[in-house]
Design an enzyme around this catalytic site. Structure first.
Site, PDB file in Angstrom:
ATOM      1  N   SER A  50       0.813  -1.207   0.000  1.00  0.00           N
ATOM      2  CA  SER A  50       0.000   0.000   0.000  1.00  0.00           C
ATOM      3  C   SER A  50       0.853   1.266   0.000  1.00  0.00           C
ATOM      4  CB  SER A  50      -0.940   0.016   1.213  1.00  0.00           C
ATOM      5  OG  SER A  50      -1.893  -1.021   1.120  1.00  0.00           O
ATOM      6  N   CYS A 257      -9.167  -1.860   3.535  1.00  0.00           N
ATOM      7  CA  CYS A 257      -8.316  -0.820   2.953  1.00  0.00           C
ATOM      8  C   CYS A 257      -8.755  -0.475   1.524  1.00  0.00           C
ATOM      9  CB  CYS A 257      -6.850  -1.244   3.026  1.00  0.00           C
ATOM     10  SG  CYS A 257      -5.682   0.105   2.772  1.00  0.00           S
ATOM     11  N   LEU A 258      -7.926  -0.701   0.504  1.00  0.00           N
ATOM     12  CA  LEU A 258      -8.358  -0.428  -0.863  1.00  0.00           C
ATOM     13  C   LEU A 258      -9.569  -1.285  -1.220  1.00  0.00           C
ATOM     14  CD1 LEU A 258      -7.835   1.022  -3.586  1.00  0.00           C
ATOM     15  CD2 LEU A 258      -6.406  -0.932  -4.229  1.00  0.00           C
ATOM     16  N   GLN A 261     -12.575   0.486  -0.064  1.00  0.00           N
ATOM     17  CA  GLN A 261     -12.933   1.611  -0.936  1.00  0.00           C
ATOM     18  C   GLN A 261     -13.568   1.127  -2.231  1.00  0.00           C
ATOM     19  OE1 GLN A 261      -9.057   3.359  -1.268  1.00  0.00           O
ATOM     20  NE2 GLN A 261      -8.933   3.738   0.935  1.00  0.00           N
ATOM     21  N   GLY A 301      -4.765   6.783   2.070  1.00  0.00           N
ATOM     22  CA  GLY A 301      -4.846   8.202   1.771  1.00  0.00           C
ATOM     23  C   GLY A 301      -6.166   8.605   1.147  1.00  0.00           C
ATOM     24  N   PHE A 302      -7.060   7.624   0.947  1.00  0.00           N
ATOM     25  CA  PHE A 302      -8.384   7.874   0.380  1.00  0.00           C
ATOM     26  C   PHE A 302      -9.431   7.321   1.338  1.00  0.00           C
ATOM     27  CE2 PHE A 302      -5.457   7.941  -3.106  1.00  0.00           C
ATOM     28  CZ  PHE A 302      -5.938   8.917  -3.976  1.00  0.00           C
ATOM     29  N   HIS A 341      -6.692  -2.110   9.096  1.00  0.00           N
ATOM     30  CA  HIS A 341      -6.053  -3.410   8.864  1.00  0.00           C
ATOM     31  C   HIS A 341      -6.236  -4.327  10.068  1.00  0.00           C
ATOM     32  CE1 HIS A 341      -3.678  -2.834   5.090  1.00  0.00           C
ATOM     33  NE2 HIS A 341      -3.957  -1.574   5.369  1.00  0.00           N
ATOM     34  N   GLU A 343      -5.476  -7.357  10.399  1.00  0.00           N
ATOM     35  CA  GLU A 343      -4.348  -8.279  10.621  1.00  0.00           C
ATOM     36  C   GLU A 343      -3.312  -7.652  11.536  1.00  0.00           C
ATOM     37  OE1 GLU A 343      -2.640  -5.586   7.688  1.00  0.00           O
ATOM     38  OE2 GLU A 343      -4.629  -6.465   7.974  1.00  0.00           O
TER      39      GLU A 343
END
Length: 371
Positions: A50, A257-258, A261, A301-302, A341, A343
């Site tokens: 990431s 995370c991504l 999104q 960052g998003f 996250h 994990e």
């Protein structure tokens, strides 16, 4: 001065300049400069996919003291474009250490710089937001380096996830012990510890490149779908979003995370670029269903725009620093995700229950979308 150390200069796109000297590598590199507040876990941080395309600033003042440990990498090599620290110690002390951070950076061709005023730099980024920068051991002219920083692509609109996987095709990672269920995992730049968490719970993971089509995923006959972390702007990954739109409702989906999104975009939400993002292992998040507060590990960052959530999408988790969206769920279509996250590598262990609930949902041990 130690052999191989050279003066280095960091210049941001607004012209702010910070000087130090190298503890690894030399040359010139550009990227978005972001800071992480984690006090440990520098090895996991710099190998996290990431962080691809970013220059990572550590706010903790001493880095390198426990070396680098075999098996703790999150990917095959260092992913960060550059590393900035206040003080690097080459004299690591740890029974499990197999070498130093500087050697790991050198092996991946990544510049590491120490001696900068990291407190001043962090405060500048807090005030102005994450911005592009250039590290150079070759050029000292601030104006020239500022021009190079401004010519580097902005993170908004940048696709870093399409090439984020090492996979050539579907790859099976069998469960540790008896298999309880099988999960297809779309890999946009996954951290290795995520698969270890799933496998330790009896999950066989079929890892698939994030560019795969929906029928390629369903061909694996999975019990559920996992969406991984990864770098870059989610809004440019329209192909990935289209794939998810055709998969949602056909099997349970869990993303982080991504992946969170992208799931949000597929559910009809919108995303935006944050001023300086969340990077660190000490972010408090409230589970809005239970009221429980978790200290979480984050790197993004998003974020999903809360005002864009459709009526079918529930806000499940909220960041207590800035109120941003940290989790969403569509109960009808059995799809849910978190921004952070679970994990926790590196970081606290507060959020491991999310993996438990995902697996229990797939095996029928709990109600769907239990988070």
């Amino acid at each position: 001065m130690e052999r191989g150390r050279r003066r280095a200069r960091l210049v941001l796109e607004d012209g702010a300049s910070y000087d130090g000297w190298t503890f690894a590598g030399e040359g010139e590199v550009a990227g978005e400069v972001v800071f992480t507040t984690s006090m440990v876990g520098y090895q996991e941080t710099v190998t996290d996919p990431s962080y691809r395309g970013q220059i990572v600033l550590f706010t903790y003042p001493l880095i390198g003291n426990y070396g680098v440990i075999s098996g703790d990498d999150e990917s095959p090599g260092v992913q960060a474009a550059g590393v900035l620290v206040r003080e690097y110690t080459p004299h690591h002390s740890n029974w499990a250490s197999g070498g130093g951070l500087s050697a790991a950076l050198e092996e991946s061709g990544v510049i590491g710089v120490e001696g900068l005023d990291t407190r001043a730099l962090t405060r500048h980024l807090r005030d102005k937001g994450a911005m592009r920068g250039v590290i150079s051991t070759e050029e000292t002219d601030v104006n020239r380096l500022k021009e190079k920083a401004n010519s580097h692509p902005e993170m908004s609109g940048l696709d870093l996830a399409s090439g984020g996987t090492e996979l050539a095709g579907p790859t099976l990672f069998p469960a540790f012990g008896e298999e309880r269920c099988r999960v297809a995992a779309l890999d946009y730049g996954v951290k290795g510890s995520i698969y270890r968490e799933l496998r330790s719970r009896g999950v066989s993971v079929v890892a698939i490149p994030g560019s795969a089509e929906a029928e390629e995923v369903m061909a694996q006959e999975p019990d559920g779908l996992f969406l991984s972390n990864g770098p870059g702007d989610p809004a440019v990954l329209q192909r990935a979003v289209g794939t998810l739109e055709s998969l949602i409702g056909r099997l349970p989906v869990f993303g982080i995370c991504l992946g969170h999104q992208l799931l949000g975009l597929a559910l009809g939400c919108e995303t935006y670029k944050m001023p300086f993002g969340h990077h660190g292992a000490n972010h408090p998040v409230r589970n809005l269903r239970t009221g429980r507060i978790e200290i979480t590990s984050q790197n993004h960052g998003f974020a999903i725009d809360e005002d864009s959530l459709p009526g079918s999408v529930e806000l499940t988790h909220r960041n207590l620093y800035d109120g941003t969206v940290e989790g969403v769920a569509d109960r009808e279509r059995r799809a849910w995700s978190v921004q952070y996250h679970p994990e926790s590598s590196p970081g606290p262990q507060d959020s491991g229950y999310l993996f438990d609930e995902f697996v229990e949902t797939l095996t029928g041990e709990t109600n769907p979308v239990a988070v």
